[in-house]
Design a protein around this motif. Structure first.
Motif, PDB file in Angstrom:
ATOM      1  N   GLN A   1       0.819  -1.214   0.000  1.00  8.54           N
ATOM      2  CA  GLN A   1       0.000   0.000   0.000  1.00  8.54           C
ATOM      3  C   GLN A   1       0.853   1.264   0.000  1.00  8.54           C
ATOM      4  OE1 GLN A   1      -3.476   0.141  -0.392  1.00  8.54           O
ATOM      5  NE2 GLN A   1      -2.925  -1.939  -0.992  1.00  8.54           N
ATOM      6  N   ALA A   2       1.922   1.287   0.772  1.00  9.57           N
ATOM      7  CA  ALA A   2       2.807   2.451   0.795  1.00  9.57           C
ATOM      8  C   ALA A   2       3.482   2.654  -0.560  1.00  9.57           C
ATOM      9  CB  ALA A   2       3.848   2.298   1.905  1.00  9.57           C
ATOM     10  N   THR A   3       3.857   1.560  -1.204  1.00 11.23           N
ATOM     11  CA  THR A   3       4.481   1.666  -2.530  1.00 11.23           C
ATOM     12  C   THR A   3       3.464   2.142  -3.556  1.00 11.23           C
ATOM     13  OG1 THR A   3       6.024  -0.108  -1.938  1.00 11.23           O
ATOM     14  CG2 THR A   3       5.848   0.450  -4.269  1.00 11.23           C
ATOM     15  N   LEU A   4       2.242   1.642  -3.475  1.00  9.43           N
ATOM     16  CA  LEU A   4       1.197   2.106  -4.394  1.00  9.43           C
ATOM     17  C   LEU A   4       0.919   3.597  -4.206  1.00  9.43           C
ATOM     18  CD1 LEU A   4      -1.300  -0.893  -4.270  1.00  9.43           C
ATOM     19  CD2 LEU A   4       0.111  -0.188  -6.219  1.00  9.43           C
ATOM     20  N   ARG A   5       0.929   4.060  -2.965  1.00 13.37           N
ATOM     21  CA  ARG A   5       0.742   5.506  -2.737  1.00 13.37           C
ATOM     22  C   ARG A   5       1.890   6.293  -3.364  1.00 13.37           C
ATOM     23  NH1 ARG A   5      -1.203   3.513   2.046  1.00 13.37           N
ATOM     24  NH2 ARG A   5       0.737   3.857   3.176  1.00 13.37           N
ATOM     25  N   ALA A   6       3.109   5.784  -3.237  1.00 13.84           N
ATOM     26  CA  ALA A   6       4.262   6.456  -3.833  1.00 13.84           C
ATOM     27  C   ALA A   6       4.188   6.455  -5.362  1.00 13.84           C
ATOM     28  CB  ALA A   6       5.557   5.789  -3.365  1.00 13.84           C
ATOM     29  N   LEU A   7       3.517   5.466  -5.916  1.00 18.72           N
ATOM     30  CA  LEU A   7       3.356   5.347  -7.371  1.00 18.72           C
ATOM     31  C   LEU A   7       2.112   6.076  -7.889  1.00 18.72           C
ATOM     32  CD1 LEU A   7       4.102   1.571  -8.037  1.00 18.72           C
ATOM     33  CD2 LEU A   7       5.322   3.508  -9.028  1.00 18.72           C
ATOM     34  N   GLU A   8       1.389   6.749  -7.045  1.00 21.48           N
ATOM     35  CA  GLU A   8       0.070   7.274  -7.407  1.00 21.48           C
ATOM     36  C   GLU A   8       0.048   7.973  -8.765  1.00 21.48           C
ATOM     37  OE1 GLU A   8      -3.817   7.544  -7.376  1.00 21.48           O
ATOM     38  OE2 GLU A   8      -2.700   6.520  -5.810  1.00 21.48           O
ATOM     39  N   GLY A   9       0.985   8.825  -9.044  1.00 26.76           N
ATOM     40  CA  GLY A   9       0.992   9.533 -10.325  1.00 26.76           C
ATOM     41  C   GLY A   9       1.356   8.668 -11.511  1.00 26.76           C
ATOM     42  N   GLU A  10       1.925   7.503 -11.247  1.00 22.71           N
ATOM     43  CA  GLU A  10       2.378   6.609 -12.317  1.00 22.71           C
ATOM     44  C   GLU A  10       1.471   5.401 -12.517  1.00 22.71           C
ATOM     45  OE1 GLU A  10       4.792   7.258 -14.352  1.00 22.71           O
ATOM     46  OE2 GLU A  10       5.543   9.010 -13.282  1.00 22.71           O
ATOM     47  N   ARG A  11       0.467   5.251 -11.656  1.00 17.68           N
ATOM     48  CA  ARG A  11      -0.419   4.091 -11.783  1.00 17.68           C
ATOM     49  C   ARG A  11      -1.446   4.333 -12.861  1.00 17.68           C
ATOM     50  NH1 ARG A  11      -2.477   3.433  -5.953  1.00 17.68           N
ATOM     51  NH2 ARG A  11      -3.868   1.923  -6.885  1.00 17.68           N
ATOM     52  N   LEU A  12      -1.898   3.270 -13.470  1.00 20.10           N
ATOM     53  CA  LEU A  12      -2.854   3.360 -14.561  1.00 20.10           C
ATOM     54  C   LEU A  12      -4.281   3.383 -14.042  1.00 20.10           C
ATOM     55  CD1 LEU A  12      -1.218   0.800 -16.982  1.00 20.10           C
ATOM     56  CD2 LEU A  12      -1.000   3.274 -16.984  1.00 20.10           C
ATOM     57  N   LEU A  13      -5.145   4.094 -14.736  1.00 20.26           N
ATOM     58  CA  LEU A  13      -6.567   4.052 -14.388  1.00 20.26           C
ATOM     59  C   LEU A  13      -7.110   2.682 -14.722  1.00 20.26           C
ATOM     60  CD1 LEU A  13      -7.804   7.507 -15.669  1.00 20.26           C
ATOM     61  CD2 LEU A  13      -7.565   6.770 -13.305  1.00 20.26           C
ATOM     62  N   ARG A  14      -8.007   2.203 -13.879  1.00 22.94           N
ATOM     63  CA  ARG A  14      -8.611   0.889 -14.109  1.00 22.94           C
ATOM     64  C   ARG A  14      -9.326   0.893 -15.446  1.00 22.94           C
ATOM     65  NH1 ARG A  14      -9.252  -3.272 -11.047  1.00 22.94           N
ATOM     66  NH2 ARG A  14      -8.895  -2.140  -9.131  1.00 22.94           N
ATOM     67  N   ARG A  15      -9.022  -0.094 -16.239  1.00 29.58           N
ATOM     68  CA  ARG A  15      -9.673  -0.231 -17.537  1.00 29.58           C
ATOM     69  C   ARG A  15     -11.115  -0.689 -17.341  1.00 29.58           C
ATOM     70  NH1 ARG A  15      -4.485  -2.052 -17.827  1.00 29.58           N
ATOM     71  NH2 ARG A  15      -3.182  -1.155 -19.438  1.00 29.58           N
ATOM     72  N   HIS A  16     -11.998  -0.250 -18.205  1.00 34.18           N
ATOM     73  CA  HIS A  16     -13.399  -0.673 -18.196  1.00 34.18           C
ATOM     74  C   HIS A  16     -14.104  -0.310 -16.895  1.00 34.18           C
ATOM     75  CE1 HIS A  16     -12.067  -2.755 -21.720  1.00 34.18           C
ATOM     76  NE2 HIS A  16     -11.295  -3.534 -21.017  1.00 34.18           N
ATOM     77  N   ALA A  17     -13.697   0.788 -16.267  1.00 38.28           N
ATOM     78  CA  ALA A  17     -14.374   1.232 -15.047  1.00 38.28           C
ATOM     79  C   ALA A  17     -14.624   2.726 -15.161  1.00 38.28           C
ATOM     80  CB  ALA A  17     -13.525   0.927 -13.815  1.00 38.28           C
ATOM     81  N   ASP A  18     -15.743   3.145 -14.665  1.00 37.41           N
ATOM     82  CA  ASP A  18     -16.103   4.559 -14.736  1.00 37.41           C
ATOM     83  C   ASP A  18     -15.697   5.334 -13.492  1.00 37.41           C
ATOM     84  OD1 ASP A  18     -17.319   4.182 -17.231  1.00 37.41           O
ATOM     85  OD2 ASP A  18     -19.205   3.588 -16.287  1.00 37.41           O
TER      86      ASP A  18
END
Length: 126
Positions: A74-91
């Motif tokens: 979770q901490a790594t995902l927060r650090a990646l926030e700007g680099e993470r992809l938007l979920r495909r097929h989700a609104d």
């Protein structure tokens, strides 16, 4: 017939890649040996995913190791926030656990986050 002993589960964080998928996957599991065999990884792709890096987290108990793996992910995902992809097929605009960053960059980030959080680990490289 020889007695078969159960293999202990090893909790950790992983950085995985797939030869037919352009992104790097970050995740955590309470059983690194079994995670990539889960149905979602097996049914969606003809060829298997592979760990590039795996971090077997430390802890005094299985629950503590599982909790540490989740906290590190979770901490790594927060650090990646700007680099993470938007979920495909989700609104809802929810972010996925994938990033276009190379696996080596995600690996370096996991190591920095673990050091900052004081989470010990053993690192495995593919």
């Amino acid at each position: 017939m020889a007695e078969q002993r159960a293999r202990p589960q090893v909790a950790g964080v992983y950085v995985a890649r797939h030869p037919e998928h352009p992104d790097t996957k970050l995740g955590c599991t309470e059983d690194l040996a079994r995670r990539l065999l889960d149905s979602g990884y097996r049914l969606l792709f003809a060829r298997p995913w592979a760990y590039e890096y795996a971090f077997e987290v430390e802890g005094a108990t299985a629950k503590e190791r599982k909790d540490n793996a989740y906290a590190l992910e979770q901490a790594t995902l927060r650090a990646l926030e700007g680099e993470r992809l938007l979920r495909r097929h989700a609104d809802n605009g929810e972010r996925m656990e994938t990033t276009p960053l190379p696996a080596a960059a995600v690996d370096a980030l996991v190591q920095r986050v673990a050091a900052a959080a004081g989470i010990g680990y053993s690192r495995r490289v593919r």
